[in-house]
Design a protein around this motif. Sequence first.
Motif, PDB file in Angstrom:
ATOM      1  N   UNK A 109      55.409   1.277  46.723  1.00 35.00           N
ATOM      2  CA  UNK A 109      56.724   1.275  47.446  1.00 35.00           C
ATOM      3  C   UNK A 109      57.113   2.436  48.071  1.00 35.00           C
ATOM      4  N   UNK A 110      57.411   2.772  49.345  1.00 29.87           N
ATOM      5  CA  UNK A 110      57.811   4.059  49.762  1.00 29.87           C
ATOM      6  C   UNK A 110      59.279   3.753  50.161  1.00 29.87           C
ATOM      7  N   UNK A 111      59.376   3.043  51.369  1.00 31.52           N
ATOM      8  CA  UNK A 111      60.791   2.913  52.278  1.00 31.52           C
ATOM      9  C   UNK A 111      60.765   1.513  52.504  1.00 31.52           C
ATOM     10  N   UNK A 112      61.936   0.909  52.599  1.00 32.18           N
ATOM     11  CA  UNK A 112      62.121  -0.558  53.286  1.00 32.18           C
ATOM     12  C   UNK A 112      62.966  -0.551  54.691  1.00 32.18           C
ATOM     13  N   UNK A 113      62.700  -1.495  55.268  1.00 31.21           N
ATOM     14  CA  UNK A 113      63.237  -1.714  56.588  1.00 31.21           C
ATOM     15  C   UNK A 113      63.721  -3.236  56.750  1.00 31.21           C
ATOM     16  N   UNK A 140      50.215  -8.149  54.396  1.00 28.46           N
ATOM     17  CA  UNK A 140      49.801  -6.771  54.533  1.00 28.46           C
ATOM     18  C   UNK A 140      49.564  -6.306  55.918  1.00 28.46           C
ATOM     19  N   UNK A 141      49.930  -5.190  56.349  1.00 29.63           N
ATOM     20  CA  UNK A 141      49.826  -4.980  57.795  1.00 29.63           C
ATOM     21  C   UNK A 141      49.730  -3.321  57.833  1.00 29.63           C
ATOM     22  N   UNK A 142      49.081  -2.979  59.193  1.00 29.53           N
ATOM     23  CA  UNK A 142      49.034  -1.733  59.626  1.00 29.53           C
ATOM     24  C   UNK A 142      50.350  -1.461  60.528  1.00 29.53           C
ATOM     25  N   UNK A 143      50.932  -0.503  60.363  1.00 33.37           N
ATOM     26  CA  UNK A 143      52.158  -0.204  61.343  1.00 33.37           C
ATOM     27  C   UNK A 143      51.964   0.900  61.809  1.00 33.37           C
ATOM     28  N   UNK A 144      51.928   0.853  63.020  1.00 36.09           N
ATOM     29  CA  UNK A 144      51.620   2.038  64.134  1.00 36.09           C
ATOM     30  C   UNK A 144      52.798   2.568  64.811  1.00 36.09           C
ATOM     31  N   UNK A 145      53.384   3.694  64.646  1.00 35.41           N
ATOM     32  CA  UNK A 145      54.578   4.169  65.272  1.00 35.41           C
ATOM     33  C   UNK A 145      54.496   5.770  65.261  1.00 35.41           C
ATOM     34  N   UNK A 164      58.364  -3.129  54.109  1.00 34.49           N
ATOM     35  CA  UNK A 164      58.364  -2.364  53.183  1.00 34.49           C
ATOM     36  C   UNK A 164      57.112  -1.479  53.409  1.00 34.49           C
ATOM     37  N   UNK A 165      57.454  -0.070  53.558  1.00 34.39           N
ATOM     38  CA  UNK A 165      56.419   0.952  53.843  1.00 34.39           C
ATOM     39  C   UNK A 165      55.672   1.435  52.538  1.00 34.39           C
ATOM     40  N   UNK A 166      54.302   1.418  52.684  1.00 35.10           N
ATOM     41  CA  UNK A 166      53.566   1.466  51.259  1.00 35.10           C
ATOM     42  C   UNK A 166      52.999   2.967  51.491  1.00 35.10           C
ATOM     43  N   UNK A 167      52.571   3.608  50.374  1.00 33.77           N
ATOM     44  CA  UNK A 167      51.715   4.717  50.094  1.00 33.77           C
ATOM     45  C   UNK A 167      50.231   4.258  50.486  1.00 33.77           C
ATOM     46  N   UNK A 168      49.494   5.009  50.816  1.00 30.71           N
ATOM     47  CA  UNK A 168      47.971   4.952  50.742  1.00 30.71           C
ATOM     48  C   UNK A 168      47.635   5.054  49.482  1.00 30.71           C
ATOM     49  N   UNK A 169      46.474   4.528  48.954  1.00 29.66           N
ATOM     50  CA  UNK A 169      45.997   5.057  47.593  1.00 29.66           C
ATOM     51  C   UNK A 169      45.855   6.476  47.191  1.00 29.66           C
ATOM     52  N   UNK A 170      45.472   7.186  48.321  1.00 23.53           N
ATOM     53  CA  UNK A 170      45.148   8.625  47.934  1.00 23.53           C
ATOM     54  C   UNK A 170      46.470   9.382  47.907  1.00 23.53           C
ATOM     55  N   UNK A 171      47.427   8.892  48.328  1.00 25.69           N
ATOM     56  CA  UNK A 171      48.857   9.387  48.432  1.00 25.69           C
ATOM     57  C   UNK A 171      49.701   9.260  46.836  1.00 25.69           C
ATOM     58  N   UNK A 172      49.178   8.349  46.252  1.00 23.29           N
ATOM     59  CA  UNK A 172      49.944   7.885  44.964  1.00 23.29           C
ATOM     60  C   UNK A 172      49.037   8.742  43.812  1.00 23.29           C
ATOM     61  N   UNK A 173      49.832   9.454  43.044  1.00 16.53           N
ATOM     62  CA  UNK A 173      49.315  10.442  42.034  1.00 16.53           C
ATOM     63  C   UNK A 173      49.039   9.342  40.575  1.00 16.53           C
ATOM     64  N   UNK A 174      48.191   9.755  40.359  1.00 17.80           N
ATOM     65  CA  UNK A 174      47.509   8.931  38.999  1.00 17.80           C
ATOM     66  C   UNK A 174      48.757   9.432  37.558  1.00 17.80           C
TER      67      UNK A 174
END
Length: 271
Positions: A109-113, A140-145, A164-174
Amino acid sequence: MTARPISASTVSFGLVSLPVKLYSTGQSSAKVRFNWINRDTGARVKYRYVDGRSGEPVERDNLVKGYEFAKDRYVTFEPEELKAIEAQSTETIEITEFVPAAEIDRIYLERAYYLGPARGGARAYRLLSAALKEMERVAVARHSARGKQRLAMIRPLDEGLVLERLFYPDEVRSFDEVPLEKGEVSDAELALARRFIEQAASDSFDPTRYRDEVRERIQALIDRKIEGERITMAPREEPETTIIDLMEALKASLGTRRAEKGRAAAAGGGA
């Protein structure tokens, strides 16, 4: 006061197009900000743009945005070109699948609207919210803006929807990157820890019990300074670095918690 939307979009699922508006879910407490002031004149110091090569000031009219494609090499874009790039965004929220709510870990989870229905979208909006709630699923959706595509989750809230905007898997640190020392936990320590958690447990979360005490303290000091009082640093005790016995610390914590509960109960009884 009625909330003002920050943008408009369209949620699409199947052949259904649902016009929506996005709203901020809240705002952080205004941070206490300090400005740089010229001690001699009392005037605020302003920032200026400076050429990184010559060191000469650059006027705002001479600024242009650029993209670094190689070390110290940039391709520049005029305002109309930037608008054309952003225009490629479809400003849509395309639902791709529905999954159980528990399947999406909170680490993504990154940010909510808040999502609100735009003109003509009320029935589809209510339908989507009710169906998600009944089936205990999220979309689950793709939000283009604004020239970007983000991963997003749409979940029901009361009778409405939240995006709720989500991180992509490669943006989440292990978590493997976090160093962890080895340590054994005994059954007795675990039992004491459970007792402490039970003492401090609540059946629900009440956010009104919390406030930004640090900000309040800073603002109080600023108010004293405005009134002409000199601000000095209060003596502060250095934190103890002695390694204490874990069992004794847990027992002491339990005793402290019991005393706090007793005081709270006494205060409530006298009200």
